[in-house]
Motif scaffolding. Structure first.
Motif, mmCIF file in Angstrom:
data_model
loop_
_atom_site.group_PDB
_atom_site.id
_atom_site.type_symbol
_atom_site.label_atom_id
_atom_site.label_comp_id
_atom_site.label_asym_id
_atom_site.label_seq_id
_atom_site.Cartn_x
_atom_site.Cartn_y
_atom_site.Cartn_z
ATOM 1 N N ALA A 139 68.127 56.320 9.451
ATOM 2 C CA ALA A 139 67.240 55.716 8.471
ATOM 3 C C ALA A 139 67.752 54.360 8.006
ATOM 4 O O ALA A 139 66.986 53.516 7.574
ATOM 5 N N ILE A 140 69.071 54.157 8.092
ATOM 6 C CA ILE A 140 69.608 52.880 7.623
ATOM 7 C C ILE A 140 69.555 51.839 8.741
ATOM 8 O O ILE A 140 69.892 50.675 8.542
ATOM 9 N N GLY A 141 69.106 52.278 9.931
ATOM 10 C CA GLY A 141 68.907 51.337 11.026
ATOM 11 C C GLY A 141 70.060 51.245 12.001
ATOM 12 O O GLY A 141 70.166 50.290 12.765
ATOM 13 N N ARG B 50 58.340 60.452 6.416
ATOM 14 C CA ARG B 50 59.256 60.364 7.557
ATOM 15 C C ARG B 50 58.618 59.635 8.739
ATOM 16 O O ARG B 50 59.330 59.074 9.570
ATOM 17 N N ASN B 53 59.237 55.574 8.433
ATOM 18 C CA ASN B 53 60.418 54.941 9.028
ATOM 19 C C ASN B 53 60.790 55.584 10.365
ATOM 20 O O ASN B 53 61.920 55.479 10.822
ATOM 21 N N LEU B 55 61.386 58.522 11.474
ATOM 22 C CA LEU B 55 62.213 59.707 11.699
ATOM 23 C C LEU B 55 61.356 60.761 12.402
ATOM 24 O O LEU B 55 61.856 61.601 13.129
ATOM 25 N N ASP B 88 65.070 50.060 14.823
ATOM 26 C CA ASP B 88 66.301 50.003 14.035
ATOM 27 C C ASP B 88 66.231 48.898 12.978
ATOM 28 O O ASP B 88 66.671 49.079 11.847
ATOM 29 N N ARG B 91 63.847 49.956 10.220
ATOM 30 C CA ARG B 91 64.481 50.978 9.396
ATOM 31 C C ARG B 91 65.470 50.357 8.410
ATOM 32 O O ARG B 91 65.615 50.818 7.282
ATOM 33 N N SER B 92 66.153 49.294 8.872
ATOM 34 C CA SER B 92 67.130 48.677 7.972
ATOM 35 C C SER B 92 66.422 47.944 6.837
ATOM 36 O O SER B 92 67.043 47.603 5.837
ATOM 37 N N MET B 96 65.726 54.676 2.484
ATOM 38 C CA MET B 96 65.261 56.062 2.457
ATOM 39 C C MET B 96 66.231 56.891 1.634
ATOM 40 O O MET B 96 67.450 56.833 1.854
ATOM 41 N N GLY B 116 76.277 50.289 5.892
ATOM 42 C CA GLY B 116 75.096 49.638 6.469
ATOM 43 C C GLY B 116 75.209 48.116 6.457
ATOM 44 O O GLY B 116 75.083 47.470 7.502
ATOM 45 N N VAL B 120 75.543 47.307 10.172
ATOM 46 C CA VAL B 120 74.192 47.098 10.691
ATOM 47 C C VAL B 120 73.773 45.641 10.471
ATOM 48 O O VAL B 120 73.311 44.981 11.392
ATOM 49 N N MET B 168 71.176 47.710 1.308
ATOM 50 C CA MET B 168 70.548 47.099 2.472
ATOM 51 C C MET B 168 69.499 46.065 2.058
ATOM 52 O O MET B 168 68.864 45.452 2.905
#
Lengths: 240, 256, 240
Positions: A139-141, B50, B53, B55, B88, B91-92, B96, B116, B120, B168
């Motif tokens: 979820a955080i990528g 869900r 994003n 999932l 990805d 999502r960043s 969530m 993160g 990320v 994030m």
């Protein structure tokens, strides 16, 4: 010759040889652990993979190497390995028998067995990671590789430590069987000492005690590692 | 595409096997919207969140985040993201918060929060730490920065999880029943943090059972029932006299 | 593949199977009885017995089986009082020595497994039994033992499979069981892989039958549960 002479470090004493042999036992076991860790990681990922045939291969590997006597596996690697080396030798123009060094054969055989047990340990550890934590990473990528490196690996290692400790103890005892290849590790050296002095009882007791020292020392090492790795866990779980 | 749309979802459908959980859900969130999604368990509200994003991958429908559409391809009649890279990245940009916190158990609270941004977003670690400390201050657990998640109460863990998402700098925050796993006396501390976020103008989608939050904090309430949006409106209308009968019955059960 | 050779090999190996089975059955049953005795000492009130049991478990789990077997086979004959005792006709037999070593060793592991089973019995169940007036032997027979055995079963089945593999060591004290015969065949024919395949198959079938039997027993003993119990990790439990 008195017992003291026989057990001392002097010219006729066996103490130095036995201690050196114990060191060799540790070397065989440690090499086997590393070989087993690589094999175990590969086999565990095969068993966890989505592909049915990979899962089958992994399953066959762990079934065979955990189900067939260790001694038989050592024979096969030693004799089969030597045959393979000889074949390669004759292909390169070298005639005559070439042996696989007994250290290599022994470490490889014990390592392959260790790999089967380690595969189960790693698989269990992976399955014990909370699905939610993996989801949070998604979820955080985090991309797949990053997720593996930052979230999965550290937790698998932490959760696998007790299991790896068990595998180490198992391999330490399996390494005694490598004595059949003539490698002068602790078991073989004990045998030689017992045979040449005719003091069988004495030397097998001493050899046994040295193994007990090795197993209990390594047990303590793994317990410490486990405590260190579990400092992020609540106290009640850290004890378990 | 109107640039004020932080999030746009069009006609999302999702089935598990033969069971259709979402039967065409659309939603639009403008900058600063705080949208509460209510519904009985099994109404599909968590699945909807869900899907946003990814999932869960919706079988059909479009998702736009800040004007950018998530590219999908058809594969054996199923939707599939075209580029994992885009997924990805999107999502960043979406925070969530999970019902069960899902903090990484092998990292301290501070490490959880900077994970993160550092790995990320690849930002300098020192900056991330400074920001993380400010966030911990904001959610009120600055003293726990070096503790491991297992040593925190549920309320503290959830506040840490919110800080992890905020680190994030997300465009939209998604909350999936953030207080459902908490003891009643710990719910308040998490709701206070969420209320403060709403007041700062964060765009939020909140799946919740907290009626007071839906009524007092959000500017829009969506009521889901059997995989569709049953009713949708401002809280004063939804909780007012012209509420739908199904919603009235639903909140009746909560004694609101 | 050379089928006539495989067939011939299989026949030769199967001729040694009764010896493997005899080693296995005798040592597992003797080991079980011995283990019950040791676990009784280990959890009992007598401090001397408890420490003896602790020491026993430590020694037999901490050292390799091979050294234990050699100690019995070569070491005991060194002592006059054993050579002239009524036990000598038995103790000079390699088969008896092998069974003795196998039984003594498995007793250590099995005792520890059963102790784990006992610890899994909840104090409330014991309390409930006491509340209806049970005590002593009746409590053990009706409540403690059945529950503990049920808990210990998965780990015990792993130990029993380990014992199948351990019988291979008897070949090193000249008992011709399957692995020993396989080794002889390998050194005579140099056809390592074929011989290995045949021998491995025999052991794997044996393990399969044993595990099926345990699974059936487990199903019988867990009729009170809705879902299947989680299997225990396959590695041996850690040293105490």
């Amino acid at each position: 010759m008195t017992f003291i002479e026989m057990l001392g470090f002097g010219q006729k004493g066996w103490a130095g040889l036995l201690l050196g042999a114990a060191l060799l036992t540790i070397c065989v076991t440690a090499t086997a652990l590393v070989i087993g860790a690589c094999l175990g990681a590969v086999v565990a990922s095969a068993k966890l993979s989505g592909s049915r045939s990979l899962r089958l291969i992994g399953h066959v590997y762990t079934t065979v190497f955990r189900g067939v006597p260790e001694l038989l596996i050592i024979y096969v690697i030693y004799f089969g390995g030597s045959a393979a080396v000889t074949a390669v030798g004759s292909f390169l123009g070298y005639t005559g028998f070439l042996g696989l060094p007994s250290f290599v054969a022994g470490a490889l055989a014990v390592g392959m067995i260790s790999g089967a047990y380690q595969a189960e340990v790693y698989r269990g550890a992976f399955l014990a990671i909370s699905r939610g934590e993996l989801e949070a990473a998604q979820a955080i990528g985090m991309a797949k590789g990053l997720r593996f490196r930052r979230i999965i690996m550290p937790q698998v290692v932490r959760l696998a430590i007790p299991g790896i400790g068990n595998v180490w103890q198992l391999s330490l005892k399996d390494s005694a069987l490598v004595s059949v290849t003539g490698l002068a590790e602790l078991m073989r050296t004990t045998q030689i000492a017992a045979g040449s002095t005719r003091q069988y009882f004495l030397f097998f007791i001493i050899g046994g005690c040295l193994y007990l020292v090795l197993t209990s020392l390594s047990d303590r090492v793994f317990q410490r590692a486990e405590r260190r790795a579990n400092r992020s866990m609540p106290a009640s779980m850290g004890q378990a | 595409m109107a640039s004020a749309n932080r999030l746009l979802v069009r006609n999302i459908r999702k089935s598990f096997g033969t069971h259709e959980v979402l039967k065409g859900i659309s939603l639009e969130a403008r900058d600063g919207d705080v949208i509460s999604i209510l519904g009985a368990s099994g109404s599909g509200k968590s699945t909807f969140l869900r899907c946003i994003n990814l999932l869960e991958i919706a079988n059909e429908g479009e998702i736009w985040v800040d004007g950018e559409q998530i590219q999908m391809t058809r594969h054996h009649g199923q939707n599939r993201p075209q580029s994992q890279k885009q997924v990805d990245r999107i999502r960043s940009e979406l925070g969530m918060v999970f019902q069960s916190f899902n903090l990484w158990s092998h990292m301290t609270i501070l490490e959880n929060i900077i994970e993160g941004p550092v790995h990320v977003l690849k930002r300098p670690k020192a900056d991330c730490i400074a920001e993380a400390e400010a966030l911990l201050e904001k959610v009120g657990i600055a003293d726990k920065r070096h503790a491991y998640p297992a040593h925190l109460s549920g309320g503290q863990q959830q506040r840490a999880a919110i800080a992890r998402s905020l680190a994030m700098k997300p465009k939209v925050m998604l909350f999936d029943e953030p207080t459902s796993a908490l003891d009643p006396e710990l719910v308040g501390e998490v709701l206070r943090v969420m209320r403060a976020l709403a007041e700062e103008g964060m765009t939020m989608l909140v799946v919740t059972h907290e009626m007071s939050f839906a009524r007092d904090v959000s500017n829009r309430v969506i009521f889901m029932r059997q995989g569709v949006i049953d009713s949708d409106g401002a809280p004063q209308d939804m909780f007012g006299s012209n509420a739908s009968p199904a919603f009235r019955q639903f909140i009746g059960n909560f004694g609101a | 593949m050379d089928f006539p050779f495989l067939l011939q090999t299989m026949k030769t190996l199967l001729a040694a199977l009764p010896m493997t089975l005899a080693l296995f059955l005798l040592s597992v049953s003797c080991g079980l009885v011995l283990a019950l005795l040791i676990v009784w000492m280990r959890v009992g009130g007598n401090a001397v017995a408890r420490n003896f049991a602790k020491g026993y478990i430590f020694v037999f789990r901490g050292s390799p089986l091979l050294i234990q077997m050699f100690l019995i086979f070569y070491g005991l004959g060194q002592f006059g009082f054993i050579r002239y005792s009524f036990l000598w006709p038995a103790l000079r037999e390699p088969f008896v020595c092998a069974v003795l070593a196998l039984a003594l060793c498995t007793a250590g592991y099995t005792a520890e497994i059963f102790r784990g089973g006992l610890r899994a019995v909840s104090p409330r169940e014991i309390e409930a039994a006491r509340a209806i007036g049970m005590s002593g032997g009746l409590l053990v027979r009706r409540i403690l033992a059945p529950i503990a055995f049920r808990h210990a079963l998965p780990a015990y089945s792993t130990e029993v499979v380990m014992m199948v593999k351990s019988t291979a060591l008897a070949s090193l004290v000249t008992v011709w069981e399957v692995t020993g015969v396989a080794q002889r065949l390998i050194s005579q024919t140099y056809r390592t892989m074929e011989v290995f395949l045949c021998a491995a198959l025999i052991y794997l079938v044996l393990n399969f039958i044993i595990l099926q039997a345990f699974a059936a027993l487990e199903r019988r003993l867990s009729r009170h549960r809705d879902t299947a119990p989680r299997p225990l990790p396959n590695a041996k439990p850690q040293i105490a």
